[in-house]
Design a protein around this motif. Sequence first.
Motif, PDB file in Angstrom:
ATOM      1  N   LYS A  46       0.810  -1.216   0.000  1.00 27.58           N
ATOM      2  CA  LYS A  46       0.000   0.000   0.000  1.00 27.58           C
ATOM      3  C   LYS A  46       0.852   1.279   0.000  1.00 27.58           C
ATOM      4  O   LYS A  46       0.398   2.350   0.425  1.00 27.58           O
ATOM      5  N   VAL A  47       2.084   1.157  -0.471  1.00 27.81           N
ATOM      6  CA  VAL A  47       2.938   2.337  -0.665  1.00 27.81           C
ATOM      7  C   VAL A  47       2.584   2.968  -2.008  1.00 27.81           C
ATOM      8  O   VAL A  47       2.547   2.281  -3.035  1.00 27.81           O
ATOM      9  N   ALA A  48       2.306   4.263  -2.005  1.00 23.22           N
ATOM     10  CA  ALA A  48       1.926   4.959  -3.239  1.00 23.22           C
ATOM     11  C   ALA A  48       3.009   4.778  -4.301  1.00 23.22           C
ATOM     12  O   ALA A  48       4.203   4.815  -4.008  1.00 23.22           O
ATOM     13  N   ALA A  49       2.559   4.594  -5.543  1.00 21.47           N
ATOM     14  CA  ALA A  49       3.487   4.296  -6.635  1.00 21.47           C
ATOM     15  C   ALA A  49       3.300   5.269  -7.798  1.00 21.47           C
ATOM     16  O   ALA A  49       3.293   4.878  -8.960  1.00 21.47           O
ATOM     17  N   GLU A  50       3.159   6.545  -7.480  1.00 20.85           N
ATOM     18  CA  GLU A  50       2.962   7.552  -8.529  1.00 20.85           C
ATOM     19  C   GLU A  50       4.152   7.615  -9.481  1.00 20.85           C
ATOM     20  O   GLU A  50       4.001   7.966 -10.656  1.00 20.85           O
ATOM     21  N   THR A  51       5.343   7.281  -8.984  1.00 20.70           N
ATOM     22  CA  THR A  51       6.524   7.327  -9.848  1.00 20.70           C
ATOM     23  C   THR A  51       6.562   6.171 -10.839  1.00 20.70           C
ATOM     24  O   THR A  51       7.469   6.108 -11.672  1.00 20.70           O
ATOM     25  N   SER A  52       5.591   5.255 -10.756  1.00 17.33           N
ATOM     26  CA  SER A  52       5.526   4.163 -11.732  1.00 17.33           C
ATOM     27  C   SER A  52       4.724   4.553 -12.972  1.00 17.33           C
ATOM     28  O   SER A  52       4.576   3.738 -13.887  1.00 17.33           O
ATOM     29  N   ARG A  53       4.220   5.792 -13.025  1.00 16.43           N
ATOM     30  CA  ARG A  53       3.457   6.230 -14.196  1.00 16.43           C
ATOM     31  C   ARG A  53       4.346   6.280 -15.434  1.00 16.43           C
ATOM     32  O   ARG A  53       5.519   6.670 -15.361  1.00 16.43           O
ATOM     33  N   LEU A  54       3.785   5.913 -16.570  1.00 17.88           N
ATOM     34  CA  LEU A  54       4.520   5.972 -17.825  1.00 17.88           C
ATOM     35  C   LEU A  54       5.020   7.397 -18.078  1.00 17.88           C
ATOM     36  O   LEU A  54       4.317   8.362 -17.811  1.00 17.88           O
ATOM     37  N   ASN A  55       6.244   7.500 -18.573  1.00 12.06           N
ATOM     38  CA  ASN A  55       6.886   8.771 -18.923  1.00 12.06           C
ATOM     39  C   ASN A  55       7.223   9.630 -17.716  1.00 12.06           C
ATOM     40  O   ASN A  55       7.536  10.823 -17.865  1.00 12.06           O
TER      41      ASN A  55
END
Length: 219
Positions: free
Chosen positions: A83-92
């Motif tokens: 449940k750690v946020a993974a916003e940095t996994s977004r494409l580009n």
Amino acid sequence: MAGSLPLMACSLRCCDEHRCIGIFHKKDQTDNCYLISATEEDTGCADFDWAIWTAYKKRKDLGQCGSLLMDTVGYYHLADSSKVAAETSRLNYVPNSINEIGGFLYDTVYLLVKLSSAAKVRGTVIQGRWRDEALALCCDERVTEYFINWSPDCDSSWTFYPASNTGTIYFEGNVIPGAGNEAVVNLFDEPVVGICFAFYVQSYHLQAIVRWDLIGCEL
């Protein structure tokens, strides 16, 4: 094959996965070599006929129903299995500072996205860690193989793609050295309709750093 790009003293070479890669080019004599393309097939360089090669470029003409769903449909939740946020996994995704990793370091069981609404999903697209391509020795960290689990309701009904007796399909990721910024598209044989999609890493190079999205359209 390289069009009008000047070719300047960059040699062909083979990568660790035994796929011949080239063509390279330089802007000038002091510039680093940049990857233009590579062979699609797993073929030894000594046996490969460069006159009939098929360029390795995973970008495909997606036609209709080919949107990036995290952008168009949106999502309620994007996190890892802890449940750690993974916003940095977004494409580009591009890092905001030199101290930030350009992507999500996958050290958990899976990444999970819950879309804002059910969507028709035709496939996935991934990148490795963002890297400044002028720094040839830095940051070539990428997922080379992965698989997908999905659910129409985010509850009890989960299926590893495909939903058949053929077993789980493993998709090829960013296998070409130095080309982690390239968006690698893998389309499903048949679209699925779902809300929740989980991304699992099967293999990686150096570190499992990924940027990804789902391809499809709203219902």
